[in-house]
Design a protein around this motif. Structure first.
Motif, mmCIF file in Angstrom:
data_model
loop_
_atom_site.group_PDB
_atom_site.id
_atom_site.type_symbol
_atom_site.label_atom_id
_atom_site.label_comp_id
_atom_site.label_asym_id
_atom_site.label_seq_id
_atom_site.Cartn_x
_atom_site.Cartn_y
_atom_site.Cartn_z
ATOM 1 N N ASN A 1 40.659 50.851 59.343
ATOM 2 C CA ASN A 1 39.462 49.976 59.784
ATOM 3 C C ASN A 1 40.036 48.543 59.921
ATOM 4 O O ASN A 1 40.593 47.932 58.774
ATOM 5 N N PRO A 2 39.942 48.171 61.292
ATOM 6 C CA PRO A 2 40.526 46.887 61.530
ATOM 7 C C PRO A 2 40.005 45.600 60.689
ATOM 8 O O PRO A 2 40.546 44.484 60.286
ATOM 9 N N MET B 1 50.718 47.936 59.106
ATOM 10 C CA MET B 1 49.222 48.560 59.338
ATOM 11 C C MET B 1 49.381 48.916 60.823
ATOM 12 O O MET B 1 48.506 49.790 61.210
ATOM 13 N N LYS B 2 50.343 48.493 61.678
ATOM 14 C CA LYS B 2 50.531 48.755 63.003
ATOM 15 C C LYS B 2 50.707 50.364 63.275
ATOM 16 O O LYS B 2 50.059 51.283 63.812
ATOM 17 N N PHE B 3 51.549 50.795 62.205
ATOM 18 C CA PHE B 3 51.956 52.405 62.130
ATOM 19 C C PHE B 3 50.715 52.976 61.579
ATOM 20 O O PHE B 3 50.357 54.163 62.035
ATOM 21 N N LEU B 4 49.895 52.385 60.719
ATOM 22 C CA LEU B 4 48.423 52.958 60.201
ATOM 23 C C LEU B 4 47.883 53.174 61.381
ATOM 24 O O LEU B 4 47.010 54.291 61.155
ATOM 25 N N MET B 5 47.651 52.031 62.322
ATOM 26 C CA MET B 5 46.737 52.439 63.176
ATOM 27 C C MET B 5 47.153 53.229 64.298
ATOM 28 O O MET B 5 46.023 53.696 65.234
ATOM 29 N N PHE C 1 38.891 44.193 48.799
ATOM 30 C CA PHE C 1 39.300 44.594 50.092
ATOM 31 C C PHE C 1 38.416 45.426 50.897
ATOM 32 O O PHE C 1 38.224 45.373 52.036
ATOM 33 N N LEU C 2 37.604 46.146 49.989
ATOM 34 C CA LEU C 2 36.860 47.213 50.883
ATOM 35 C C LEU C 2 34.992 46.939 50.565
ATOM 36 O O LEU C 2 34.317 47.287 51.554
#
Length: 968
Positions: free
Chosen positions: A531-532, A176-180, A559-560
């Motif tokens: 979305n964090p 998710m760090k790559f995502l963000m 999750f959403l």
């Protein structure tokens, strides 16, 4: 040698020890393993306070089979690194780990399914994943015991596993760090694809083997130039992948290549060329190409140059253009332009471009902004052509078993039918294969998820570099590489590597935990949900339930819901490249564990040389992408293990060496000694004869330790002598220890076990066994409580503590046995102590220089006596009283300043500076020293066997004065 007479033998101080000459390692070693586990050696070492931490981070092996010799080499080197640093004063930690996800394990379960006639796709995904997890757990337990049997120390009760819930949570978090940070994107580009396993593969999952491939020379018609000469010509391409021809979209040429127009003037009966045909070819390759078409140099002529301006006018048609039944599939004009990857060293000087199946072509047309015009989707995941493709629908590039399918033959036959072939053949070349299925792979354009390595990370503000590539190249030079060549290898890979393919189309792994906006394009800003709050919900669920939660029914809503509208998004179902898993291990092992490191950086990563494209590589990419810097300070690399003849080990050849068999026959310490003897930075050899040689070296070391144990029986602190009060011989030994201490510590610090072992082994066998022990036997056995004997025993005690601790990281079992022989006890262990500090004050260069001369002269004496022994003039050196002629007065004085007869193990000796007679014995490499043999005068002492004039003149009959004093 002392006398073996009944009345005096019991008065000698003969060595006393229960330490056996025969090691019996296969039987004894498991007992020490149980003992270490019982007293908790590893945990007790962690209790030592005030130590600087030292952490070797374990590269995780796959949990999918018994260990091979490469595993044994790898883990033994790691163990030596950890143990040696612990004994040099560090808090040296080792947390074993396993790779538990990915294709190797999934493939094993699929094999089991196939044997039972089951279809993986019919099994609920979490049921399948559960079977993969159970399989991995089974092999973790087996491999753990096999590793422990090799004497490997570490936190075996709490290893790291990539399938642990916390690990799965962190892997997802790192993704998710790559995502963000904006480096994650979805693209459609050619990737290495396994049709057998139906997934993308990383370079590290590919191995190269020779393969016989079809090769064809194909004709593209020139059209529309307005130049009658050119419009009647054909451009010829060459390819080893005929199956890519239906996906051809262009042909490219070289801007600096000389081309010509060649006309056919004659032909043999069997030939696809026709008289009058004109071909454009690179001049350097024309003769070869036309020869392949069975045309000799009398059957064609070169008409003229074809210039770059001429080439710029040309457009081409596909060979299948207008073919009946093609339904216009190949009727559009082929693009034709220059490209810098075209050469005239092989082929025709032209390259056929199928950008869906070739990375260079893809990048060319990507940079031109023309991908939409040239990308095709003709090949399905299983390697078959799409069913509606004219002529070739359903044809397979490979069969399910990885063998050649019918696609190449179908394409070749069709090209021949329409007159599109000039020649055909076969070629043997190195070709990529899946290391798991062993089947060939193809390049296939598929939608995949990538980490962009040339895009600014986040806001691009970072002291390490703005992109992943820049950061990686910077960090490579901040790492210490052993050997140094590792730096250059990884640096060149990192300079040239493409974006990182993160996605796999498999089931057993950590999913790409992200969602895409319905209706949005991958290039749109809102395509990915960033979305964090969603991320935190996912990771907290993974921490509690594991990654299986992603595949539960209703996972997307779970999750959403309440954050964004689930109906607006699609859930990504690909799993992460397993190299991302292992590349992330630093985060949940070094960073998160209490026995990790303060800064999350390992002191050492140590793996085989293949990991420059594997674990070293992926760990560096992952770490610089998430925290800006490398996860390691040192990278140590070992080579591959070959058989005794230098051949790669193979079950089919029958030349494999199984670690367990070596352990069962010789013991683990022999295997460990083999590792320490080799230059592991290069490929190393092992075989039965090599192991016999290692076992012989082991016996010599063992006998050295046994002699010390026997001679130290009943040694107490009251026997200890201050070094300043010792004879020169003992002071010389202490100097050698001070030198060796530096060598050992430097060698261990540099991970150079061969250097350490060579230095210690030579010292033990040459300086000690063959010299010091030999010289001092007489004093140790026959002296009474003399200062000389106390000094010798003090030195033996000093030697004992250093040799046992210096060798303990290598011979873990044997040095424990040696240690416990002197220091028994429930809590005693050599592995709980440090290498003792060796005072630099023991160094004495003056004594070393002097004793170098003494030992040289001694060699001449012992060699001269050996001649007499061989000729049976004497039976033992104590029967001799040689005369030593020394030209150098200074050396003669040095010889007279010590009891030189003791050094030479003779009863008497005479040193003289008189000229040596011609018949005196000499050694060419010790000039100025000669020896004349004389027999000793007197009688043989019944206790020490020296031949001396005073024997029989003392209280005790038949002994010399020294022995008489000892007897009291």
């Amino acid at each position: 040698m002392c006398a073996d007479t009944p009345e005096y033998k019991q008065t000698l101080n003969l060595p006393r020890t229960d330490f056996p000459m025969r090691a019996g390692l296969p039987k004894r070693e498991p007992e020490w393993l149980e003992r270490w586990a019982r007293i908790g050696v590893y945990d007790r070492l962690r209790e030592k306070e005030g130590r600087e931490s030292f952490t070797l981070h374990d590269g995780p092996p796959y949990a999918n089979g018994n260990l091979h010799i490469g595993h044994a080499l790898n883990k033994t080197i790691k163990d030596m690194i950890v143990r040696s640093h612990q004994m040099m004063g560090f808090d040296a930690r080792y947390i074993p780990g396993w790779d538990c996800h990915g294709l190797p394990i999934e493939w094993k379960i699929e094999e089991q399914y196939r044997k039972k006639g089951r279809n993986k796709d019919d099994v609920p995904i979490n049921e399948f994943r559960g079977e993969c997890r159970a399989f991995a757990e089974h092999w973790v337990d087996i491999q753990r015991e096999e590793f422990k049997r090799l004497g490997i120390t570490g936190n075996w009760d709490n290893p790291y596993l990539t399938m642990d819930f916390h690990a799965e949570r962190v892997i997802a978090e790192e993704f998710m760090k790559f995502l963000m940070n904006g480096t994650l994107y979805q693209g459609s580009k050619p990737v290495m694809w396994s049709p057998v396993e139906q997934t993308a593969l990383a370079e590290a999952e590919v191995e190269y083997h020779d393969k016989d491939s079809f090769t064809i020379w194909v004709k593209f018609k020139v059209v529309g130039t307005g130049d009658a000469t050119l419009d009647s010509a054909q451009v010829v391409i060459w390819t080893t992948t005929p199956w890519t021809m239906p996906s051809n979209k262009a042909v490219v040429y070289g801007a600096d290549i000389s081309y010509g127009l060649y006309e056919v003037t004659g032909r043999p009966e069997e030939c696809w060329a026709n008289i009058g045909d004109r071909y454009i070819l690179a001049d350097n390759l024309a003769a070869d190409v036309l020869g392949r078409a069975r045309l000799d140099d009398t059957m064609y002529r070169r008409l003229c140059d074809v210039t770059q301006d001429d080439l710029a006018k040309i457009t081409l048609t596909h060979p299948l253009n207008g073919a009946e039944g093609a339904e216009g599939q190949w009727d559009d004009i082929r693009d034709f332009r220059a490209a810098d990857f075209v050469t005239d060293t092989e082929g025709t000087g032209f390259v056929h471009c199928a950008p869906s199946h070739g990375l260079e072509e893809y990048e060319l047309y990507r940079d031109l902004g023309m991908l939409e015009q040239v990308i095709t989707y003709n090949v399905n995941p299983d390697g078959r052509f799409r069913d509606d493709l004219p002529f070739f629908g359903g044809k397979a590039i490979l069969k399910p078993n990885g063998k050649e399918g019918n696609a190449n033959a179908a394409v070749i036959d069709k090209l021949a039918e329409v007159g599109g072939l000039l020649a055909r053949g076969k070629i043997k070349h190195s070709y990529p294969h899946s290391w798991r299925s062993k089947a060939p792979v193809i390049y296939r354009n598929t939608p995949q998820w990538f980490a962009a390595i040339d895009k600014p990370v986040g806001d691009g503000q970072d002291t390490y570099g703005t992109t992943i590539r820049e950061r990686a190249l910077t960090e490579i030079d901040n790492v210490n590489w052993t050997p140094k060549s590792g730096r250059n290898r990884l640096h060149s890979m990192m300079e040239a590597r493409p974006d990182w393919v993160l996605s796999r189309q498999r089931a057993w792994g950590v999913p790409l935990t992200c969602f895409t906006k319905k209706g949005a394009l991958p290039t749109d800003d809102d395509f990915l949900l960033r979305n964090p709050q969603v991320n935190r919900r996912i990771t907290s669920t993974f921490e509690a339930e594991g990654a299986d939660a992603w595949y539960d029914e209703g996972a997307k809503q779970r999750f959403l819901e309440g954050i964004v509208n689930p109906d607006d998004y699609d859930q990504v179902m690909d799993i992460l490249d397993v190299w991302f898993d292992s590349g992330s291990t630093h985060a949940f092992t070094l960073r998160d564990r209490p026995d990790g490191t303060e800064d999350g950086i390992a002191d050492v990563y140590m793996e085989g040389t293949d990991q420059h494209r594997g674990w070293f590589h992926s760990s560096l990419l992952q770490a610089v992408g998430t925290m800006g810097r490398a996860p390691y300070r040192n990278v140590v690399t070992h080579g591959f293990t070959l058989d005794a003849k230098g051949m790669k080990m193979s079950k089919s050849i029958g030349n494999t060496i199984v670690p367990q068999k070596v352990v069962d026959q010789y013991g683990a310490d022999i295997l460990r000694l083999w590792v320490a003897q080799t230059d592991y930075t290069a490929d190393q050899r092992i075989g039965p004869e090599i192991l016999k040689g290692v076992a012989d070296s082991y016996r010599r070391l063992r006998n050295t330790m046994r002699y010390m144990l026997g001679s130290l029986a009943d040694f107490t602190e009251a026997d200890r002598t201050d070094p300043a009060d010792m004879p020169e011989l003992e002071q010389w030994v202490l100097h050698r220890l001070a030198e060796l201490d530096v060598t050992v510590r430097e060698g261990y610090a540099a991970f150079d076990f061969q250097k350490v072992l060579s230095a210690v082994f030579n010292f033990a066998t040459v300086d000690l066994s063959a010299f010091y022990f030999d010289v001092r036997k007489d004093a140790l056995y026959c002296d009474g409580d003399t200062a000389r004997r106390r000094a010798a025993r003090t030195v033996l005690d000093i030697l004992f503590h250093r040799l046992t601790t210096w060798l303990a990281p290598i011979l873990v079992f044997t040095m424990e046995e040696v240690w416990l022989e002197r220091f028994p006890g429930d809590d005693s262990s050599v592995h709980l102590v440090d290498m003792p500090e060796t005072p630099s004050s023991w160094r004495n260069d003056e004594i070393v220089q002097k004793w170098s001369g003494l030992r040289g002269a001694r060699r001449v004496v012992t060699a001269a006596l050996e001649v007499q022994r061989t000729e049976k003039v004497i039976g033992a050196s104590l029967e001799a009283a040689p005369i030593v002629f020394v030209e150098d007065a200074d050396l003669a004085a040095k010889l007279q300043s010590v009891p030189f007869e003791d050094l030479c193990i003779t009863s008497q000796i005479t040193i003289t500076s008189d000229p040596a007679p011609a018949e005196a014995f000499r050694l060419t490499d010790v000039p100025g020293v000669a020896v004349l043999f004389e027999k000793a005068e007197g009688s043989k002492c019944a206790r020490c066997w020296k031949v001396l004039p005073d024997v029989g003149r003392h209280t005790h009959p038949s002994v010399c004065g020294r022995c008489n004093t000892a007897l009291g």
